[in-house]
Design a protein around this motif. Structure first.
Motif, PDB file in Angstrom:
ATOM      1  N   LYS A 101     -73.265 -58.929 -22.940  1.00  0.00           N
ATOM      2  CA  LYS A 101     -71.817 -58.773 -23.601  1.00  0.00           C
ATOM      3  C   LYS A 101     -72.095 -57.337 -24.708  1.00  0.00           C
ATOM      4  O   LYS A 101     -70.821 -57.097 -24.424  1.00  0.00           O
ATOM      5  CB  LYS A 101     -71.611 -60.094 -24.459  1.00  0.00           C
ATOM      6  CG  LYS A 101     -71.137 -61.273 -23.816  1.00  0.00           C
ATOM      7  CD  LYS A 101     -69.799 -61.422 -23.887  1.00  0.00           C
ATOM      8  CE  LYS A 101     -69.446 -62.784 -23.183  1.00  0.00           C
ATOM      9  NZ  LYS A 101     -68.176 -62.946 -22.479  1.00  0.00           N
ATOM     10  N   LEU A 102     -72.896 -57.224 -25.264  1.00  0.00           N
ATOM     11  CA  LEU A 102     -73.094 -56.202 -25.980  1.00  0.00           C
ATOM     12  C   LEU A 102     -73.649 -54.851 -25.557  1.00  0.00           C
ATOM     13  O   LEU A 102     -73.623 -53.767 -25.910  1.00  0.00           O
ATOM     14  CB  LEU A 102     -73.856 -56.597 -27.458  1.00  0.00           C
ATOM     15  CG  LEU A 102     -73.260 -57.687 -28.081  1.00  0.00           C
ATOM     16  CD1 LEU A 102     -74.096 -57.955 -29.303  1.00  0.00           C
ATOM     17  CD2 LEU A 102     -71.672 -57.262 -28.651  1.00  0.00           C
ATOM     18  N   GLY A 103     -74.132 -55.087 -24.371  1.00  0.00           N
ATOM     19  CA  GLY A 103     -74.838 -53.700 -23.707  1.00  0.00           C
ATOM     20  C   GLY A 103     -76.028 -53.411 -24.346  1.00  0.00           C
ATOM     21  O   GLY A 103     -76.465 -52.018 -24.429  1.00  0.00           O
ATOM     22  N   ALA A 104     -76.710 -54.321 -25.010  1.00  0.00           N
ATOM     23  CA  ALA A 104     -77.695 -53.656 -25.646  1.00  0.00           C
ATOM     24  C   ALA A 104     -79.072 -54.488 -25.136  1.00  0.00           C
ATOM     25  O   ALA A 104     -79.146 -55.501 -24.444  1.00  0.00           O
ATOM     26  CB  ALA A 104     -77.833 -54.112 -27.245  1.00  0.00           C
ATOM     27  N   ASP A 105     -80.205 -53.738 -25.403  1.00  0.00           N
ATOM     28  CA  ASP A 105     -81.699 -54.399 -25.068  1.00  0.00           C
ATOM     29  C   ASP A 105     -81.905 -55.680 -26.051  1.00  0.00           C
ATOM     30  O   ASP A 105     -81.289 -55.836 -26.991  1.00  0.00           O
ATOM     31  CB  ASP A 105     -82.601 -53.386 -24.751  1.00  0.00           C
ATOM     32  CG  ASP A 105     -82.878 -52.626 -25.987  1.00  0.00           C
ATOM     33  OD1 ASP A 105     -83.145 -53.167 -27.012  1.00  0.00           O
ATOM     34  OD2 ASP A 105     -83.263 -51.347 -25.961  1.00  0.00           O
ATOM     35  N   ARG A 106     -82.855 -56.383 -25.580  1.00  0.00           N
ATOM     36  CA  ARG A 106     -83.309 -57.446 -26.314  1.00  0.00           C
ATOM     37  C   ARG A 106     -84.021 -57.227 -27.609  1.00  0.00           C
ATOM     38  O   ARG A 106     -83.626 -57.704 -28.812  1.00  0.00           O
ATOM     39  CB  ARG A 106     -84.375 -58.305 -25.616  1.00  0.00           C
ATOM     40  CG  ARG A 106     -83.958 -59.121 -24.323  1.00  0.00           C
ATOM     41  CD  ARG A 106     -85.111 -59.538 -23.515  1.00  0.00           C
ATOM     42  NE  ARG A 106     -85.584 -60.535 -24.149  1.00  0.00           N
ATOM     43  CZ  ARG A 106     -85.463 -61.761 -23.709  1.00  0.00           C
ATOM     44  NH1 ARG A 106     -84.346 -62.186 -23.045  1.00  0.00           N
ATOM     45  NH2 ARG A 106     -86.103 -62.923 -24.559  1.00  0.00           N
ATOM     46  N   SER A 107     -84.696 -56.096 -27.541  1.00  0.00           N
ATOM     47  CA  SER A 107     -85.028 -55.619 -29.221  1.00  0.00           C
ATOM     48  C   SER A 107     -84.045 -55.306 -30.052  1.00  0.00           C
ATOM     49  O   SER A 107     -84.096 -55.564 -31.306  1.00  0.00           O
ATOM     50  CB  SER A 107     -86.320 -54.223 -28.730  1.00  0.00           C
ATOM     51  OG  SER A 107     -85.632 -53.202 -28.301  1.00  0.00           O
ATOM     52  N   THR A 108     -83.109 -54.402 -29.451  1.00  0.00           N
ATOM     53  CA  THR A 108     -81.767 -54.218 -30.541  1.00  0.00           C
ATOM     54  C   THR A 108     -81.357 -55.387 -30.961  1.00  0.00           C
ATOM     55  O   THR A 108     -80.841 -55.530 -32.148  1.00  0.00           O
ATOM     56  CB  THR A 108     -80.827 -53.468 -29.537  1.00  0.00           C
ATOM     57  OG1 THR A 108     -81.495 -52.307 -29.327  1.00  0.00           O
ATOM     58  CG2 THR A 108     -79.668 -52.966 -30.716  1.00  0.00           C
TER      59      THR A 108
END
Length: 162
Positions: A101-108
């Motif tokens: 949904k946010l287009g971010a990776d897991r660490s972010t």
């Protein structure tokens, strides 16, 4: 059979069976224990509930302490939804869903959760996380500068656990 839950201070002496009135009273306690478990499931996992019940001095009919398996059995036999199921029903998202949904990776996502930009919580006794959906997130999460670049992409000692 019906599980009965006896506060420690109300257990009959060893080798003595409780009288019929005590059994009927304990049936009420069993229903109260199920209601208490149902209420605790809104905020706690099965293992956390077992710990809370034990701290409150409740014991099973065999005078045993509650444990994860026992609480799970009671929850399933009473058709009560787990914390994870309740949060999912309320629209919370899995780690994979919020990443998409946010287009971010897991660490972010993990960094945002740790600094309070998004709300997440452990949802089960395996340590898995669920997150509030983007519509309920703080506005700064959806701004371009809110995305934290990560060159690590899961190569941390935690093995990418979020």
């Amino acid at each position: 059979g019906e599980w009965l839950y006896w506060p420690l201070d109300q257990l009959p002496p060893e080798g003595k069976a409780p009288d019929a009135h005590a059994v009927l009273a304990q049936n009420d306690i069993a229903h109260d224990a199920r209601r208490e478990i149902a209420a605790l499931l809104d905020m706690h996992t099965d293992a956390q509930i077992a710990n809370i019940l034990n701290q409150r001095g409740l014991r099973t009919a065999t005078a045993e302490t509650f444990d994860l398996v026992g609480v799970r059995w009671i929850r399933l036999s009473a058709n009560l939804k787990s914390l994870q199921d309740r949060l999912l029903d309320a629209g919370w998202l899995t780690t994979n869903q919020i990443v998409a949904k946010l287009g971010a990776d897991r660490s972010t996502i993990s960094a945002w959760r740790n600094n309070g930009r998004i709300e997440g919580r452990v949802c089960n006794d395996r340590g898995e996380w669920l997150y509030r959906p983007p519509a309920e997130l703080l506005p700064e999460v959806n701004t371009p500068d809110a995305h934290v670049a990560s060159s690590d992409h899961g190569n941390s000692p935690a093995g990418g656990a979020v």
